[in-house]
Design a protein around this motif. Structure first.
Motif, PDB file in Angstrom:
ATOM      1  N   GLY A   8       0.779  -1.225   0.000  1.00  0.00           N
ATOM      2  CA  GLY A   8       0.000   0.000   0.000  1.00  0.00           C
ATOM      3  C   GLY A   8       0.813   1.278   0.000  1.00  0.00           C
ATOM      4  N   GLN A  96      -0.893   0.529   9.126  1.00  0.00           N
ATOM      5  CA  GLN A  96      -2.339   0.312   9.176  1.00  0.00           C
ATOM      6  C   GLN A  96      -3.022   1.171   8.110  1.00  0.00           C
ATOM      7  N   GLU A  97      -2.685   2.459   8.069  1.00  0.00           N
ATOM      8  CA  GLU A  97      -3.276   3.361   7.074  1.00  0.00           C
ATOM      9  C   GLU A  97      -2.833   2.995   5.662  1.00  0.00           C
ATOM     10  N   GLN A  98      -1.595   2.617   5.533  1.00  0.00           N
ATOM     11  CA  GLN A  98      -1.043   2.250   4.235  1.00  0.00           C
ATOM     12  C   GLN A  98      -1.807   1.059   3.656  1.00  0.00           C
ATOM     13  N   LEU A  99      -2.031   0.030   4.460  1.00  0.00           N
ATOM     14  CA  LEU A  99      -2.741  -1.155   3.989  1.00  0.00           C
ATOM     15  C   LEU A  99      -4.217  -0.875   3.722  1.00  0.00           C
ATOM     16  N   LYS A 100      -4.802   0.046   4.461  1.00  0.00           N
ATOM     17  CA  LYS A 100      -6.209   0.409   4.224  1.00  0.00           C
ATOM     18  C   LYS A 100      -6.401   0.953   2.814  1.00  0.00           C
ATOM     19  N   GLN A 101      -5.374   1.595   2.277  1.00  0.00           N
ATOM     20  CA  GLN A 101      -5.457   2.147   0.916  1.00  0.00           C
ATOM     21  C   GLN A 101      -5.719   1.066  -0.127  1.00  0.00           C
ATOM     22  N   GLY A 103      -7.305  -1.850   0.789  1.00  0.00           N
ATOM     23  CA  GLY A 103      -8.421  -2.653   1.271  1.00  0.00           C
ATOM     24  C   GLY A 103      -8.090  -3.735   2.277  1.00  0.00           C
ATOM     25  N   TYR A 104      -6.996  -3.582   3.016  1.00  0.00           N
ATOM     26  CA  TYR A 104      -6.600  -4.593   3.993  1.00  0.00           C
ATOM     27  C   TYR A 104      -6.434  -3.983   5.375  1.00  0.00           C
ATOM     28  N   ASP A 105      -6.660  -4.810   6.386  1.00  0.00           N
ATOM     29  CA  ASP A 105      -6.519  -4.409   7.777  1.00  0.00           C
ATOM     30  C   ASP A 105      -5.287  -5.102   8.365  1.00  0.00           C
ATOM     31  N   ASP A 107      -4.246  -5.580  11.454  1.00  0.00           N
ATOM     32  CA  ASP A 107      -4.510  -6.507  12.559  1.00  0.00           C
ATOM     33  C   ASP A 107      -5.106  -7.821  12.068  1.00  0.00           C
TER      34      ASP A 107
END
Length: 118
Positions: A8, A96-101, A103-105, A107
């Motif tokens: 991400g 966490q924010e990078q992976l949200k970009q 579509g992944y979490d 944790d």
């Protein structure tokens, strides 16, 4: 500008064949060029049933067939997270924010069960 499909990271340049993400270190067109055999041997201790449950769309593939990039990216992403989100960047991003970009979490990925990675 491109976003790495594995971690991400917002790259300043497009990530093309042979380019290495400056965050997760994966090389496009090399690390994500995986056969079914590679996935089974490197990620699932040879458990084809587990692979077919995780990625049913490749159940009919032979051992030598190359898996789609998005499938390879899923496994590379989990490996990167399980290894502690190791990065070559001098300033550590908010993973966490990078992976949200993409579509992944973070944790949820940490809880994913796969064999230990070398």
């Amino acid at each position: 500008m491109a976003i790495c499909r594995i971690c991400g990271w917002n790259s300043q340049e497009d990530l093309l064949l042979g380019d290495i993400c400056e965050c997760c270190g994966n090389e496009y067109g090399f690390d994500d060029d995986m056969s079914v055999r590679t996935l089974l041997e490197d990620y699932l201790d040879g458990n084809r049933e587990a692979l077919c449950q995780m990625v049913p769309e490749i159940a009919s593939y032979t051992m030598e067939d190359t898996v789609p990039e998005d499938v390879a990216w899923r496994f590379l992403r989990i490996k990167w997270v399980k290894n502690g989100c190791i990065s070559d960047l001098s300033v550590k991003p908010d993973y966490q924010e990078q992976l949200k970009q993409i579509g992944y979490d973070l944790d949820a990925l940490k809880k994913f069960k796969l064999p230990e990675f070398p």
